[in-house]
Design a protein around this motif. Structure first.
Motif, mmCIF file in Angstrom:
data_model
loop_
_atom_site.group_PDB
_atom_site.id
_atom_site.type_symbol
_atom_site.label_atom_id
_atom_site.label_comp_id
_atom_site.label_asym_id
_atom_site.label_seq_id
_atom_site.Cartn_x
_atom_site.Cartn_y
_atom_site.Cartn_z
ATOM 1 N N ILE A 1 59.561 0.482 45.625
ATOM 2 C CA ILE A 1 58.276 0.572 45.916
ATOM 3 C C ILE A 1 57.916 2.038 46.633
ATOM 4 O O ILE A 1 57.339 2.765 46.586
ATOM 5 C CB ILE A 1 57.672 -0.465 46.813
ATOM 6 C CG1 ILE A 1 57.612 -1.738 46.227
ATOM 7 C CG2 ILE A 1 56.100 -0.168 47.093
ATOM 8 C CD1 ILE A 1 57.017 -1.730 44.779
ATOM 9 N N ASP A 2 59.273 2.324 47.456
ATOM 10 C CA ASP A 2 59.257 3.479 48.318
ATOM 11 C C ASP A 2 59.244 4.736 47.421
ATOM 12 O O ASP A 2 58.836 5.872 47.522
ATOM 13 C CB ASP A 2 60.480 3.618 49.254
ATOM 14 C CG ASP A 2 61.877 3.249 48.605
ATOM 15 O OD1 ASP A 2 61.677 2.701 47.427
ATOM 16 O OD2 ASP A 2 62.663 3.644 49.069
ATOM 17 N N LEU A 3 59.956 4.642 46.290
ATOM 18 C CA LEU A 3 59.699 5.928 45.063
ATOM 19 C C LEU A 3 58.356 5.968 44.448
ATOM 20 O O LEU A 3 58.159 7.191 44.158
ATOM 21 C CB LEU A 3 60.858 5.571 44.158
ATOM 22 C CG LEU A 3 62.238 5.513 44.558
ATOM 23 C CD1 LEU A 3 63.039 5.121 43.241
ATOM 24 C CD2 LEU A 3 62.735 6.585 45.078
ATOM 25 N N ARG A 4 57.563 4.956 44.676
ATOM 26 C CA ARG A 4 56.097 5.214 43.910
ATOM 27 C C ARG A 4 55.144 5.168 45.029
ATOM 28 O O ARG A 4 53.874 5.230 44.823
ATOM 29 C CB ARG A 4 55.988 3.884 43.212
ATOM 30 C CG ARG A 4 56.646 4.053 41.797
ATOM 31 C CD ARG A 4 56.436 3.024 40.944
ATOM 32 N NE ARG A 4 56.847 1.575 41.081
ATOM 33 C CZ ARG A 4 55.957 0.723 41.481
ATOM 34 N NH1 ARG A 4 54.621 0.885 41.609
ATOM 35 N NH2 ARG A 4 56.476 -0.461 41.911
ATOM 36 N N SER A 5 55.421 5.175 46.368
ATOM 37 C CA SER A 5 54.639 5.305 47.496
ATOM 38 C C SER A 5 54.486 6.621 48.194
ATOM 39 O O SER A 5 55.407 7.452 48.162
ATOM 40 C CB SER A 5 54.965 4.038 48.689
ATOM 41 O OG SER A 5 55.014 2.903 48.109
ATOM 42 N N ARG A 6 53.286 6.831 48.544
ATOM 43 C CA ARG A 6 53.031 8.167 49.024
ATOM 44 C C ARG A 6 53.973 8.427 50.623
ATOM 45 O O ARG A 6 53.874 7.463 51.356
ATOM 46 C CB ARG A 6 51.656 8.550 49.398
ATOM 47 C CG ARG A 6 50.759 8.481 48.166
ATOM 48 C CD ARG A 6 49.253 8.710 48.354
ATOM 49 N NE ARG A 6 48.447 8.605 46.985
ATOM 50 C CZ ARG A 6 48.463 9.811 46.292
ATOM 51 N NH1 ARG A 6 48.865 10.935 46.576
ATOM 52 N NH2 ARG A 6 47.545 9.788 45.003
ATOM 53 N N GLN A 7 54.523 9.466 50.485
ATOM 54 C CA GLN A 7 55.325 9.829 51.636
ATOM 55 C C GLN A 7 55.052 11.182 52.401
ATOM 56 O O GLN A 7 54.338 11.970 51.513
ATOM 57 C CB GLN A 7 56.836 9.781 51.245
ATOM 58 C CG GLN A 7 57.292 8.573 50.725
ATOM 59 C CD GLN A 7 58.804 8.499 50.621
ATOM 60 O OE1 GLN A 7 59.569 9.232 51.202
ATOM 61 N NE2 GLN A 7 59.406 7.889 49.664
ATOM 62 N N ARG A 8 55.196 11.225 53.487
ATOM 63 C CA ARG A 8 55.037 12.512 54.261
ATOM 64 C C ARG A 8 55.659 13.778 53.812
ATOM 65 O O ARG A 8 56.902 13.498 53.525
ATOM 66 C CB ARG A 8 55.063 12.395 55.661
ATOM 67 C CG ARG A 8 54.023 11.489 56.292
ATOM 68 C CD ARG A 8 54.381 11.104 57.881
ATOM 69 N NE ARG A 8 54.259 12.396 58.635
ATOM 70 C CZ ARG A 8 54.738 12.678 59.746
ATOM 71 N NH1 ARG A 8 55.427 11.864 60.357
ATOM 72 N NH2 ARG A 8 54.565 14.047 60.365
ATOM 73 N N SER B 1 54.262 10.727 46.486
ATOM 74 C CA SER B 1 55.426 9.617 46.256
ATOM 75 C C SER B 1 56.555 10.520 45.502
ATOM 76 O O SER B 1 56.278 11.549 44.672
ATOM 77 C CB SER B 1 54.924 8.601 45.296
ATOM 78 O OG SER B 1 54.867 9.031 43.781
ATOM 79 N N PRO B 2 57.823 10.259 45.637
ATOM 80 C CA PRO B 2 59.000 10.783 45.090
ATOM 81 C C PRO B 2 58.782 10.989 43.237
ATOM 82 O O PRO B 2 58.926 11.944 42.931
ATOM 83 C CB PRO B 2 60.260 10.142 45.428
ATOM 84 C CG PRO B 2 59.835 9.429 46.680
ATOM 85 C CD PRO B 2 58.269 9.174 46.500
ATOM 86 N N PHE C 1 60.238 16.245 51.563
ATOM 87 C CA PHE C 1 59.738 15.180 52.246
ATOM 88 C C PHE C 1 60.342 14.984 53.565
ATOM 89 O O PHE C 1 61.595 15.549 54.106
ATOM 90 C CB PHE C 1 60.543 13.685 51.308
ATOM 91 C CG PHE C 1 59.843 13.612 50.035
ATOM 92 C CD1 PHE C 1 58.509 12.884 50.039
ATOM 93 C CD2 PHE C 1 60.319 14.018 48.716
ATOM 94 C CE1 PHE C 1 57.772 12.838 48.802
ATOM 95 C CE2 PHE C 1 59.756 13.940 47.756
ATOM 96 C CZ PHE C 1 58.365 13.158 47.723
ATOM 97 N N LEU C 2 59.634 14.488 54.374
ATOM 98 C CA LEU C 2 59.946 14.185 55.831
ATOM 99 C C LEU C 2 60.713 12.918 56.087
ATOM 100 O O LEU C 2 61.507 12.957 57.105
ATOM 101 C CB LEU C 2 59.065 14.312 56.684
ATOM 102 C CG LEU C 2 57.958 15.692 56.832
ATOM 103 C CD1 LEU C 2 56.649 15.321 57.869
ATOM 104 C CD2 LEU C 2 58.940 16.580 57.263
ATOM 105 N N ALA C 3 60.782 12.021 55.269
ATOM 106 C CA ALA C 3 61.491 10.821 55.384
ATOM 107 C C ALA C 3 62.972 11.375 55.038
ATOM 108 O O ALA C 3 63.323 12.166 54.435
ATOM 109 C CB ALA C 3 60.996 9.753 54.424
ATOM 110 N N PRO C 4 63.853 10.167 55.577
ATOM 111 C CA PRO C 4 65.344 10.334 55.085
ATOM 112 C C PRO C 4 65.698 10.169 53.781
ATOM 113 O O PRO C 4 64.660 9.713 52.830
ATOM 114 C CB PRO C 4 66.050 9.096 55.755
ATOM 115 C CG PRO C 4 65.100 8.533 56.901
ATOM 116 C CD PRO C 4 63.855 8.776 56.262
#
Length: 353
Positions: free
Chosen positions: A58-65, A74-75, A118-121
């Motif tokens: 889900i994280d690959l399809r979720s919007r990230q900062r 999202s990625p 992306f700011l996330a790891p």
């Protein structure tokens, strides 16, 4: 009392021997067929697991900062909309297969994000090797036998031979390639295969003790030994190769006068690399040789899967043939494949935010 002559006894022994010889010849064939069937089943399961793994991230399809802008993406969205090198709408390659970034030493896949930072790891927009092995690399478990990788393309609408229509909601097509782990991997003393493949983090194994599941040499050819060498030697990445456009357009499937040049069961690869995506160190001639391997699995830019079953001069013979609905050779632009002959290929489509 029933008695047998020496001749009868010898004849019986000969007949028994022939029967045993025949049985001995059949047993290896049966064992081989069982092994092939088992590997086919495992390959299909690995491909299904790959689809589930990709869809479940889900994280690959979720919007990230992201840095530098006030918007979140999202990625998958970032890669789909990227116009930079490796992006899905790179200037000359909209709608064609693109290979994600793959670390040659660890096998980690990272979705290219173009100009987006992306700011996330990195774990939030990457897929480590440990998540792509079948069976999973677990302590005390069975050794991994298969690994999967993928290529992706933005599904665009083609207006004519040179024009495509890009819309905000274009889906992404993914082709998963499942490969057997290299059969000739030699391990350092006391190190299991699972650990040699995935223990690459801080405090993990030294580089010389680690292995990759599908290795290539500096020239891009499979080594089958899992060794991470110098230069470009290491993890064998998927390849995108351009299809030759010098052949005439396909005729109707029911043409009353089919021509040799119109064979739908033949493909020829181009030495041009305008639409190709070759790993570092792999030249186009090497890529053509790898694509031409018997039993190699090729995926065209429509998502059709072909198996190479023979050669005809500079062309390869494929099965099944190019579908009847493909009329112009110019529409068939590229094929994607992996250096080692894949065990299984699965094509599916996802949507992204």
């Amino acid at each position: 009392m029933l008695a047998f002559s020496l001749v009868e006894v010898l004849l019986a022994i000969v007949i028994l021997s022939l029967g045993l010889l025949g049985l001995g010849a059949v047993i290896p064939v049966v064992i081989r067929q069982q092994r092939i069937a088992n590997e086919t089943t495992l390959g299909v399961n690995a491909a299904n697991n790959a689809e589930s793994a990709i869809r479940s991230r889900i994280d690959l399809r979720s919007r990230q900062r992201v840095s530098g802008t006030g918007s979140n993406v999202s990625p998958w969205h970032a890669w789909r909309n990227s116009e930079t090198a490796g992006g899905m709408i790179e200037t000359t390659r909209p709608g064609l297969w693109r290979v994600p970034e793959i670390d040659r030493e660890t096998g980690r896949i990272q979705l290219p994000s173009g100009n987006v930072s992306f700011l996330a790891p990195a774990e939030r927009y990457s897929i480590p090797l440990s998540q792509r092995l079948t069976p999973a690399a677990e302590t005390g478990g069975p050794p991994p036998r298969f690994v999967w990788d993928f290529v992706a393309r933005r599904v665009v609408s083609r207006i004519d031979d040179s024009t495509v229509r890009i819309t905000p909601n274009d889906p992404i097509m993914i082709a998963v390639f499942v490969r057997r782990v290299d059969p000739s991997i030699r391990l350092p003393g006391g190190v299991s295969l699972a650990r040699a493949l995935v223990d690459s983090g801080p405090g993990g194994l030294a580089l010389e003790s680690r292995r990759v599941p599908v290795a290539v040499g500096t020239d891009g050819r499979p080594t089958l030994n899992g060794v991470i060498g110098a230069g470009n030697a290491g993890y064998g990445q998927p390849i995108v190769l351009q299809v030759a456009q010098g052949q005439p357009d396909y005729e109707r499937a029911d043409s009353p006068t089919p021509t040799r040049d119109d064979d739908r069961d033949r493909l020829q690869f181009s030495t041009a690399n305008t639409n190709a995506q070759l790993p570092p160190g792999t030249d186009v001639q090497t890529a053509i040789a790898l694509a031409s391997q018997i039993n190699q699995l090729l995926v065209d830019n429509f998502g059709n899967v072909y198996r190479v079953v023979g050669r005809d001069g500079q062309r390869v013979i494929i099965d099944p043939p190019v579908p009847a609905w493909v009329r112009n050779m110019s529409e068939l632009q590229v094929v994607a494949f992996v250096p080692q002959v894949a065990s299984e290929v699965k094509v599916f489509t996802i949507t992204t935010n």
